[in-house]
Each structure stands twice: as structure tokens, then as C-alpha cells.
Design an enzyme around this catalytic site. Structure first.
Site, PDB file in Angstrom:
ATOM      1  N   CYS A 157       5.707  -5.916 -36.367  1.00  0.00           N
ATOM      2  CA  CYS A 157       6.607  -5.103 -35.577  1.00  0.00           C
ATOM      3  C   CYS A 157       7.243  -4.083 -36.515  1.00  0.00           C
ATOM      4  O   CYS A 157       7.673  -4.452 -37.610  1.00  0.00           O
ATOM      5  CB  CYS A 157       7.676  -6.023 -34.980  1.00  0.00           C
ATOM      6  N   CYS A 177       5.671 -10.416 -28.038  1.00  0.00           N
ATOM      7  CA  CYS A 177       4.665 -11.405 -28.401  1.00  0.00           C
ATOM      8  C   CYS A 177       3.314 -10.706 -28.343  1.00  0.00           C
ATOM      9  O   CYS A 177       3.233  -9.537 -27.967  1.00  0.00           O
ATOM     10  CB  CYS A 177       4.731 -12.666 -27.540  1.00  0.00           C
ATOM     11  N   CYS A 215       4.678 -15.399 -33.082  1.00  0.00           N
ATOM     12  CA  CYS A 215       3.234 -15.198 -33.060  1.00  0.00           C
ATOM     13  C   CYS A 215       2.763 -14.221 -34.128  1.00  0.00           C
ATOM     14  O   CYS A 215       1.730 -13.584 -33.967  1.00  0.00           O
ATOM     15  CB  CYS A 215       2.757 -14.791 -31.675  1.00  0.00           C
TER      16      CYS A 215
END
Length: 141
Positions: free
Chosen positions: A93, A15, A89
Site C-alpha cells: 500500500c 485487502c 494480506c
């Protein structure tokens, strides 16, 4: 000598601040999987400390996060994980072939009190229990 030499599955929870949702998920997985899963958590912009309301809510279920320090998300952490779970969120990545990516849409506990964090905690625990059954079920007795 047991023949179970298969490597443990590994999970990375991500997150933004690594101060709430990903910390709770990693703590539940570590606690509930009892060594059957390698667990990591990280954030793209880690906070200085774990959210105090998150720490309080986890203490209520017997899990102490007081020694946890939010960590920076690295490419190496993603590469070393079999399953990468983002916590709703919008994190960017790194994506690698052969990894499984899940996005758990969960409210952000930032700025919330423990009363508001408890339902998020409980939902994370439910999801972590289901994940364990899928990737590392307990051996039959």
C-alpha cells in the site's frame, strides 16, 4: 448554526481482492458510524464480485452487500484517507506521511462457507466498533 465544522475522519480498508474482509469492515463502519466517518475500501487485485459467503454472513446481521463491487486500490484513495487499515494480506500500500496505518491480522474468508466467515465477521465488527469510539465517538446526549 452548529459550530461542528471539523471534517469527518476518513478510513480506507484494504485487502487483496476487496471481496471479503475489507468489504465487511467498510459495511460495518458505514452502518455503525451513521455518517460520522467517510468510508472507502479497495483491493490491490480486486475480484469480480463480493464473496457469496461474506454477503450471506453480512445479510444475517442486516447488512446487504449485494450492490457492492470490489474496487482497485489507488494512490488517490490512500491520499484521501486519514486511516488506512490493511487486512493481514501483505498488501503493498502506498505510504504517505501523516496517515495512520493499521494492519488487522484476520483469516481470509476466500473459499470458506458462511459458517467459517461468521467468526471473522464478528471480529471485524468488534474492531470497527472500537475504531469508531476512537476516531468518531457519538456526541454526548
Amino acid at each position: 448554526m452548529p459550530e461542528d465544522t471539523a471534517p469527518r475522519p476518513s478510513v480506507l480498508f484494504v485487502c487483496v481482492h476487496n471481496a471479503g474482509r475489507s468489504q465487511m469492515a467498510a459495511a460495518f463502519l458505514t452502518h455503525l458510524a451513521a455518517g460520522r466517518v467517510e468510508v472507502r475500501s479497495a483491493g490491490s487485485t480486486p475480484a469480480d464480485t463480493v464473496n457469496p459467503a461474506v454477503a450471506e454472513a453480512m445479510r444475517e446481521v442486516g447488512i446487504d452487500l449485494s450492490a457492492n463491487i470490489p474496487k482497485l486500490l489507488t494512490t488517490e484513495a490512500v491520499q484521501a484517507s486519514d486511516v488506512v487499515i490493511t487486512m493481514g494480506c501483505g498488501d503493498t500500500c502506498p505510504v504517505f506521511p501523516g496517515k495512520r496505518y493499521l494492519d488487522w491480522q484476520l483469516p481470509d474468508p476466500a473459499g470458506q462457507n458462511a459458517d467459517a466467515v461468521r467468526p471473522i465477521r464478528d471480529e471485524i465488527e468488534t474492531r470497527v466498533r472500537a475504531l469508531i469510539e476512537e476516531i468518531a465517538p457519538a456526541a454526548p446526549r
